[in-house]
Design a protein around this motif. Structure first.
Motif, PDB file in Angstrom:
ATOM      1  N   PRO A  95       0.756  -1.333   0.052  1.00 10.84           N
ATOM      2  CA  PRO A  95       0.132   0.033  -0.125  1.00 10.84           C
ATOM      3  C   PRO A  95       1.024   1.242  -0.170  1.00 10.84           C
ATOM      4  CG  PRO A  95      -0.804  -1.643   1.679  1.00 10.84           C
ATOM      5  CD  PRO A  95       0.466  -1.981   1.167  1.00 10.84           C
ATOM      6  N   SER A  96       0.393   2.171  -0.751  1.00 17.51           N
ATOM      7  CA  SER A  96       1.219   3.569  -0.827  1.00 17.51           C
ATOM      8  C   SER A  96       1.385   4.345   0.317  1.00 17.51           C
ATOM      9  CB  SER A  96       0.811   4.207  -1.985  1.00 17.51           C
ATOM     10  OG  SER A  96      -0.604   4.561  -1.782  1.00 17.51           O
ATOM     11  N   ALA A  97       0.177   4.523   0.939  1.00 15.91           N
ATOM     12  CA  ALA A  97       0.136   5.095   2.217  1.00 15.91           C
ATOM     13  C   ALA A  97       1.057   4.730   3.423  1.00 15.91           C
ATOM     14  CB  ALA A  97      -1.391   5.114   2.859  1.00 15.91           C
ATOM     15  N   LEU A  98       1.104   3.050   3.437  1.00 15.85           N
ATOM     16  CA  LEU A  98       1.916   2.526   4.262  1.00 15.85           C
ATOM     17  C   LEU A  98       3.371   2.749   3.962  1.00 15.85           C
ATOM     18  CD1 LEU A  98       2.526   0.474   6.585  1.00 15.85           C
ATOM     19  CD2 LEU A  98       2.284  -1.083   5.004  1.00 15.85           C
ATOM     20  N   MET A  99       3.774   2.599   2.852  1.00 13.47           N
ATOM     21  CA  MET A  99       5.064   2.967   2.193  1.00 13.47           C
ATOM     22  C   MET A  99       5.620   4.391   2.747  1.00 13.47           C
ATOM     23  SD  MET A  99       6.241   0.166   1.379  1.00 13.47           S
ATOM     24  CE  MET A  99       8.000   0.686   0.952  1.00 13.47           C
ATOM     25  N   THR A 100       4.587   5.432   2.463  1.00 14.90           N
ATOM     26  CA  THR A 100       4.850   6.679   2.620  1.00 14.90           C
ATOM     27  C   THR A 100       4.987   7.061   4.212  1.00 14.90           C
ATOM     28  OG1 THR A 100       3.471   7.385   0.837  1.00 14.90           O
ATOM     29  CG2 THR A 100       3.974   9.006   2.229  1.00 14.90           C
ATOM     30  N   LEU A 101       4.362   6.430   4.952  1.00 14.39           N
ATOM     31  CA  LEU A 101       4.634   6.622   6.438  1.00 14.39           C
ATOM     32  C   LEU A 101       5.780   6.026   6.883  1.00 14.39           C
ATOM     33  CD1 LEU A 101       3.395   7.588   9.081  1.00 14.39           C
ATOM     34  CD2 LEU A 101       2.000   5.398   9.168  1.00 14.39           C
ATOM     35  N   LEU A 102       6.116   4.896   6.312  1.00 16.34           N
ATOM     36  CA  LEU A 102       7.397   4.138   6.757  1.00 16.34           C
ATOM     37  C   LEU A 102       8.522   4.896   6.360  1.00 16.34           C
ATOM     38  CD1 LEU A 102       6.718   0.267   6.011  1.00 16.34           C
ATOM     39  CD2 LEU A 102       6.884   1.342   8.360  1.00 16.34           C
ATOM     40  N   LYS A 103       8.671   5.650   5.015  1.00 18.08           N
ATOM     41  CA  LYS A 103       9.741   6.254   4.768  1.00 18.08           C
ATOM     42  C   LYS A 103       9.986   7.637   5.594  1.00 18.08           C
ATOM     43  CE  LYS A 103       9.499   4.816  -0.169  1.00 18.08           C
ATOM     44  NZ  LYS A 103       9.323   4.968  -1.450  1.00 18.08           N
ATOM     45  N   SER A 104       8.780   8.203   6.075  1.00 14.60           N
ATOM     46  CA  SER A 104       8.732   9.317   6.764  1.00 14.60           C
ATOM     47  C   SER A 104       9.363   8.929   8.125  1.00 14.60           C
ATOM     48  CB  SER A 104       7.352   9.981   6.710  1.00 14.60           C
ATOM     49  OG  SER A 104       7.519  11.117   8.108  1.00 14.60           O
ATOM     50  N   GLN A 105       8.799   7.892   8.779  1.00 14.50           N
ATOM     51  CA  GLN A 105       9.302   7.246  10.098  1.00 14.50           C
ATOM     52  C   GLN A 105      11.001   6.885  10.074  1.00 14.50           C
ATOM     53  OE1 GLN A 105       7.001   4.152  11.380  1.00 14.50           O
ATOM     54  NE2 GLN A 105       8.789   3.087  12.441  1.00 14.50           N
ATOM     55  N   SER A 106      11.269   6.558   8.988  1.00  5.74           N
ATOM     56  CA  SER A 106      12.807   6.045   8.578  1.00  5.74           C
ATOM     57  C   SER A 106      13.856   7.302   8.745  1.00  5.74           C
ATOM     58  CB  SER A 106      13.243   5.411   7.796  1.00  5.74           C
ATOM     59  OG  SER A 106      12.849   6.106   6.323  1.00  5.74           O
ATOM     60  N   ASN A 107      13.033   8.472   8.399  1.00  2.06           N
ATOM     61  CA  ASN A 107      13.810   9.855   8.553  1.00  2.06           C
ATOM     62  C   ASN A 107      13.943  10.503   9.884  1.00  2.06           C
ATOM     63  OD1 ASN A 107      14.664   9.391   5.778  1.00  2.06           O
ATOM     64  ND2 ASN A 107      12.640  10.415   5.240  1.00  2.06           N
ATOM     65  N   GLN A 108      12.875  10.091  10.660  1.00  2.00           N
ATOM     66  CA  GLN A 108      12.963  10.409  12.047  1.00  2.00           C
ATOM     67  C   GLN A 108      14.047   9.836  12.896  1.00  2.00           C
ATOM     68  OE1 GLN A 108      10.993  12.971  12.783  1.00  2.00           O
ATOM     69  NE2 GLN A 108       9.893  12.959  10.609  1.00  2.00           N
ATOM     70  N   ARG A 109      15.131  10.792  13.445  1.00  2.00           N
ATOM     71  CA  ARG A 109      16.131  10.491  14.111  1.00  2.00           C
ATOM     72  C   ARG A 109      15.771   9.890  15.472  1.00  2.00           C
ATOM     73  NH1 ARG A 109      21.214  13.843  15.580  1.00  2.00           N
ATOM     74  NH2 ARG A 109      19.873  14.697  16.998  1.00  2.00           N
ATOM     75  N   THR A 110      14.665  10.657  16.158  1.00  2.00           N
ATOM     76  CA  THR A 110      14.252  10.324  17.391  1.00  2.00           C
ATOM     77  C   THR A 110      13.591   9.018  17.545  1.00  2.00           C
ATOM     78  OG1 THR A 110      13.873  12.640  17.812  1.00  2.00           O
ATOM     79  CG2 THR A 110      12.746  11.109  19.206  1.00  2.00           C
ATOM     80  N   VAL A 111      12.951   8.576  16.680  1.00  3.41           N
ATOM     81  CA  VAL A 111      12.113   7.180  16.379  1.00  3.41           C
ATOM     82  C   VAL A 111      13.306   6.303  16.480  1.00  3.41           C
ATOM     83  CG1 VAL A 111      10.613   5.883  14.993  1.00  3.41           C
ATOM     84  CG2 VAL A 111      10.075   8.249  15.371  1.00  3.41           C
ATOM     85  N   THR A 112      14.061   6.504  15.629  1.00  2.00           N
ATOM     86  CA  THR A 112      15.174   5.378  15.536  1.00  2.00           C
ATOM     87  C   THR A 112      16.134   5.258  16.704  1.00  2.00           C
ATOM     88  OG1 THR A 112      15.296   5.958  13.106  1.00  2.00           O
ATOM     89  CG2 THR A 112      17.174   4.721  14.185  1.00  2.00           C
TER      90      THR A 112
END
Length: 327
Positions: free
Chosen positions: A126-143
């Motif tokens: 799903p495109s919405a899932l991939m967009t959210l995951l790519k944004s999540q990977s760019n968040q250093r705090t989440v990582t």
């Protein structure tokens, strides 16, 4: 809620456990966690009661259910006592960062259950899932917080050839895509409903009202008039106080400042996701974790400020010989 005879007639004190769980839920220092955990306890008991009435329940399963309830009661009690790990876990459960609610919040990002996914060569996530995951990977705090597994590749890791130099079989390609898709779902931090997000953001920024629920007063335990108790005669004198109870942390006084620190952490793991019509794409925004900077309104007295530098040579920055001698 009355417990039916199929559970209440046995030795397991289900009614006492249910009331204790609901009571601890009302003491939680977060409005969303209070409502969610209370509904979770009620729905769990209703599901088990319905299953017990229809199919019956074995003694072993009843034991495991009661043990799971006692673990939840221990978690809620430690959270209300101010143990940070337990309190943080309750907040993560309530806001859908872990646990059952996270899977429920993932449903809008996934295709309906009626759609059969073949994971063939034409399959796409799903495109919405991939967009959210790519944004999540760019968040250093989440990582850095390490709440969910890190996605290392946004494409299924399908090799071109196997160890014999032959093309990868179709069945193996399907299995690789299926495992990779499960990893995507397990790694995702879903969005919250707008109402819960607003409450969390206001609490994290200090704008929302908050009061600590009052606990019911416990009855005082009467002390024995003599030290010759059966426990003393059998086990001997009790040992003095130790730090054993603090081996897994120590309780804290639950204050607004303490809660804001936890709310900011949960808020940093919670995104908002809306469709941007002009740009024709998803707009994703993540919460904050840093404390808001409060500018002090206190002004320094001019005379006191001058007195701090009295006797200092403005050219060299050194104190005069007079002040050195006086010192």
């Amino acid at each position: 809620m009355a417990v039916p005879a199929v559970l209440s007639t046995r030795s397991t004190p289900w009614r006492h456990l249910y009331r204790s769980l609901v009571r601890e839920c009302t003491y939680l220092p977060d409005p969303v966690a209070m409502d969610y955990m209370r509904d979770y306890v009620r729905s769990s008991f209703r599901e088990n009661i319905s299953e017990a009435r229809i199919r019956g329940i074995t003694q072993i399963k009843e034991f495991h259910l009661h043990r799971r309830g006692r673990k939840l009661l221990s978690l809620l009690h430690r959270a209300n006592e101010g143990y940070l790990k337990a309190l943080e876990k309750v907040l993560l459960l309530a806001y859908g960062r872990i646990g059952k609610r996270r899977y429920f919040l993932m449903r809008p990002l996934l295709p309906p259950q009626t759609v059969i996914q073949t994971f063939d060569d034409n399959w796409q996530p799903p495109s919405a899932l991939m967009t959210l995951l790519k944004s999540q990977s760019n968040q250093r705090t989440v990582t850095e917080l390490g709440m969910r597994p890190v996605i290392k590749s946004f494409e299924p890791p399908i090799p071109k050839e196997n160890i014999w130099g032959r093309p990868i079989p179709y069945k193996r390609r399907v299995n690789i895509r299926r495992r990779w898709y499960r990893l995507l779902i397990d790694s995702c931090l879903p969005i919250l409903p707008g109402q819960d997000w607003g409450v969390l953001h206001d609490l994290a920024t200090g704008k929302g009202p908050w009061t600590l629920p009052k606990r019911r007063k416990t009855l005082a335990v009467s002390q024995p008039t003599t030290f010759l108790t059966p426990e003393f005669l059998v086990h001997g004198p009790a040992k003095g106080p130790t730090f054993e109870m603090y081996s897994r942390g120590r309780p804290h006084n639950i204050t607004r400042r303490l809660m804001e620190k936890l709310w900011r952490k949960v808020c940093a793991l919670t995104p908002t996701m809306v469709w941007d019509e002009p740009r024709d794409r998803w707009a994703i925004q993540w919460g904050m974790i840093d404390a808001p900077r409060r500018i002090s309104a206190h002004k320094l007295d001019r005379e006191k400020g001058i007195a701090l530098f009295e006797g200092v040579d403005p050219r060299t920055g050194q104190t005069s010989h007079v002040n050195r001698a006086a010192g």
